[in-house]
Scaffold this active site. Structure first.
Site, PDB file in Angstrom:
ATOM      1  N   HIS A  18      76.320  38.440 -27.637  1.00 62.95           N
ATOM      2  CA  HIS A  18      76.630  37.333 -27.294  1.00 62.95           C
ATOM      3  C   HIS A  18      78.088  37.075 -26.803  1.00 62.95           C
ATOM      4  O   HIS A  18      78.529  36.521 -25.815  1.00 62.95           O
ATOM      5  CB  HIS A  18      76.733  36.360 -28.822  1.00 62.95           C
ATOM      6  CG  HIS A  18      75.502  36.037 -29.293  1.00 62.95           C
ATOM      7  ND1 HIS A  18      75.206  36.595 -30.751  1.00 62.95           N
ATOM      8  CD2 HIS A  18      74.152  35.667 -29.028  1.00 62.95           C
ATOM      9  CE1 HIS A  18      73.736  36.340 -31.058  1.00 62.95           C
ATOM     10  NE2 HIS A  18      73.480  35.854 -30.006  1.00 62.95           N
ATOM     11  N   LYS A  42      65.611  26.732 -41.375  1.00 67.51           N
ATOM     12  CA  LYS A  42      65.804  28.241 -41.320  1.00 67.51           C
ATOM     13  C   LYS A  42      66.669  28.885 -42.259  1.00 67.51           C
ATOM     14  O   LYS A  42      67.789  28.453 -42.731  1.00 67.51           O
ATOM     15  CB  LYS A  42      66.507  28.520 -40.068  1.00 67.51           C
ATOM     16  CG  LYS A  42      65.857  29.392 -38.960  1.00 67.51           C
ATOM     17  CD  LYS A  42      66.706  29.647 -37.745  1.00 67.51           C
ATOM     18  CE  LYS A  42      65.905  30.293 -36.702  1.00 67.51           C
ATOM     19  NZ  LYS A  42      66.772  30.575 -35.582  1.00 67.51           N
ATOM     20  N   ARG A  91      67.577  38.958 -21.992  1.00 66.83           N
ATOM     21  CA  ARG A  91      67.600  40.349 -22.316  1.00 66.83           C
ATOM     22  C   ARG A  91      66.256  40.724 -21.773  1.00 66.83           C
ATOM     23  O   ARG A  91      66.129  41.702 -20.964  1.00 66.83           O
ATOM     24  CB  ARG A  91      67.478  40.767 -23.688  1.00 66.83           C
ATOM     25  CG  ARG A  91      68.818  40.252 -24.424  1.00 66.83           C
ATOM     26  CD  ARG A  91      68.728  40.440 -25.783  1.00 66.83           C
ATOM     27  NE  ARG A  91      68.048  39.075 -26.441  1.00 66.83           N
ATOM     28  CZ  ARG A  91      67.815  38.566 -27.520  1.00 66.83           C
ATOM     29  NH1 ARG A  91      68.251  39.378 -28.429  1.00 66.83           N
ATOM     30  NH2 ARG A  91      67.335  37.168 -27.839  1.00 66.83           N
ATOM     31  N   SER A 129      69.975  39.282 -33.251  1.00 62.89           N
ATOM     32  CA  SER A 129      70.574  39.071 -34.465  1.00 62.89           C
ATOM     33  C   SER A 129      69.528  39.273 -35.555  1.00 62.89           C
ATOM     34  O   SER A 129      69.926  39.690 -36.513  1.00 62.89           O
ATOM     35  CB  SER A 129      70.873  37.539 -34.529  1.00 62.89           C
ATOM     36  OG  SER A 129      72.179  37.348 -33.571  1.00 62.89           O
TER      37      SER A 129
HETATM   38  P1  ADP Z   1      68.652  31.324 -30.697  1.00 59.30           P
HETATM   39  O1  ADP Z   1      68.367  30.732 -32.157  1.00 59.30           O
HETATM   40  O2  ADP Z   1      68.928  30.207 -29.704  1.00 59.30           O
HETATM   41  O3  ADP Z   1      67.432  32.481 -30.101  1.00 59.30           O
HETATM   42  P2  ADP Z   1      70.781  33.143 -30.683  1.00 59.30           P
HETATM   43  O4  ADP Z   1      71.931  33.391 -31.323  1.00 59.30           O
HETATM   44  O5  ADP Z   1      69.607  34.522 -31.191  1.00 59.30           O
HETATM   45  O6  ADP Z   1      70.151  31.837 -30.780  1.00 59.30           O
HETATM   46  O7  ADP Z   1      70.816  33.598 -29.193  1.00 59.30           O
HETATM   47  C1  ADP Z   1      71.720  32.554 -28.518  1.00 59.30           C
HETATM   48  C2  ADP Z   1      71.812  33.034 -27.012  1.00 59.30           C
HETATM   49  O8  ADP Z   1      72.148  34.316 -26.873  1.00 59.30           O
HETATM   50  C3  ADP Z   1      70.306  33.032 -26.443  1.00 59.30           C
HETATM   51  O9  ADP Z   1      70.459  32.707 -25.082  1.00 59.30           O
HETATM   52  C4  ADP Z   1      70.109  34.621 -26.660  1.00 59.30           C
HETATM   53  O10 ADP Z   1      69.076  35.053 -25.268  1.00 59.30           O
HETATM   54  C5  ADP Z   1      71.279  34.992 -26.298  1.00 59.30           C
HETATM   55  N1  ADP Z   1      71.490  36.532 -26.695  1.00 59.30           N
HETATM   56  C6  ADP Z   1      71.258  36.964 -27.976  1.00 59.30           C
HETATM   57  N2  ADP Z   1      71.436  38.161 -28.108  1.00 59.30           N
HETATM   58  C7  ADP Z   1      71.910  38.586 -26.831  1.00 59.30           C
HETATM   59  C8  ADP Z   1      72.144  39.919 -26.101  1.00 59.30           C
HETATM   60  N3  ADP Z   1      72.032  40.887 -27.016  1.00 59.30           N
HETATM   61  N4  ADP Z   1      72.564  39.901 -25.067  1.00 59.30           N
HETATM   62  C9  ADP Z   1      72.633  38.735 -24.119  1.00 59.30           C
HETATM   63  N5  ADP Z   1      72.313  37.605 -24.496  1.00 59.30           N
HETATM   64  C10 ADP Z   1      71.957  37.643 -25.819  1.00 59.30           C
END
Ligand code: ADP
Length: 156
Positions: A18, A42, A91, A129
């Site tokens: 992120h 959630k 990703r 995450s």
């Molecule tokens: P959500 O609940 O919307 O999936 P996340 O916090 O998991 O929220 O992800 C928010 C954004 O960050 C999404 O666009 C996701 O694809 C991106 N993201 C998550 N992990 C990575 C990573 N390792 N590299 C690049 N982008 C990421």
């Protein structure tokens, strides 16, 4: 006009993946608002307030990054904060399919907001995450998946 982007997500927890997307996004946008979407159904590891304070610590050195939370439709929140761009990270092909559907629906809801996708750095492709949270809950070492100035202590 200022280019304001919204980077929405759960960020439970906020990872190095992120962080990298936001730092790279800063070369495209004047301001990035990282916003935690509140989802009452959630089960989360950290409260919204705790996640906000961790993300604020990550970007303490970056005045162009703001951190907030919101309820309801992301596209409505964009309007509220004057964001004309939605920033998302990609990703894998699975991410692409998921993001494509959301972005196209958002486009239907508000044509003026543009979704912008950045490909993750190769080394961050497996960082997600859900898995990071699982490792942490089983007392594994997740320090290498956290932003540079965040330690496992910060997550306790
Ligand atoms: P959500 O609940 O919307 O999936 P996340 O916090 O998991 O929220 O992800 C928010 C954004 O960050 C999404 O666009 C996701 O694809 C991106 N993201 C998550 N992990 C990575 C990573 N390792 N590299 C690049 N982008 C990421």
């Amino acid at each position: 006009m200022k280019r304001i982007a919204l980077f929405p997500g759960s960020f439970d927890p906020f990872t190095i993946g992120h962080e990298e997307i936001v730092r790279r996004g800063l070369s495209l946008f004047d301001k990035i608002i990282i916003a935690i979407g509140k989802n009452s159904t959630k089960q989360t590891m950290h409260s919204v307030d705790k996640r906000i304070s961790i993300i604020k610590k990550v970007f303490a050195d970056e005045p162009r990054v703001e951190v907030d939370s919101y309820e309801g439709l992301t596209i409505n929140y964009c309007k509220e904060v004057n964001a004309s761009y939605l920033l998302r990270g990609l990703r894998t092909a699975a991410d692409f399919e998921y993001e494509r559907a959301i972005a196209q629906m958002n486009k239907k809801l508000d044509y003026s907001v543009e979704s912008v996708f950045l490909l993750t750095a190769p080394e961050h492709t497996p960082v997600c995450s859900t898995i990071v949270r699982d490792i942490f809950n089983h007392e594994g070492d997740i320090s290498e998946f956290l932003p540079t100035n965040i330690t496992m202590e910060d997550l306790k």
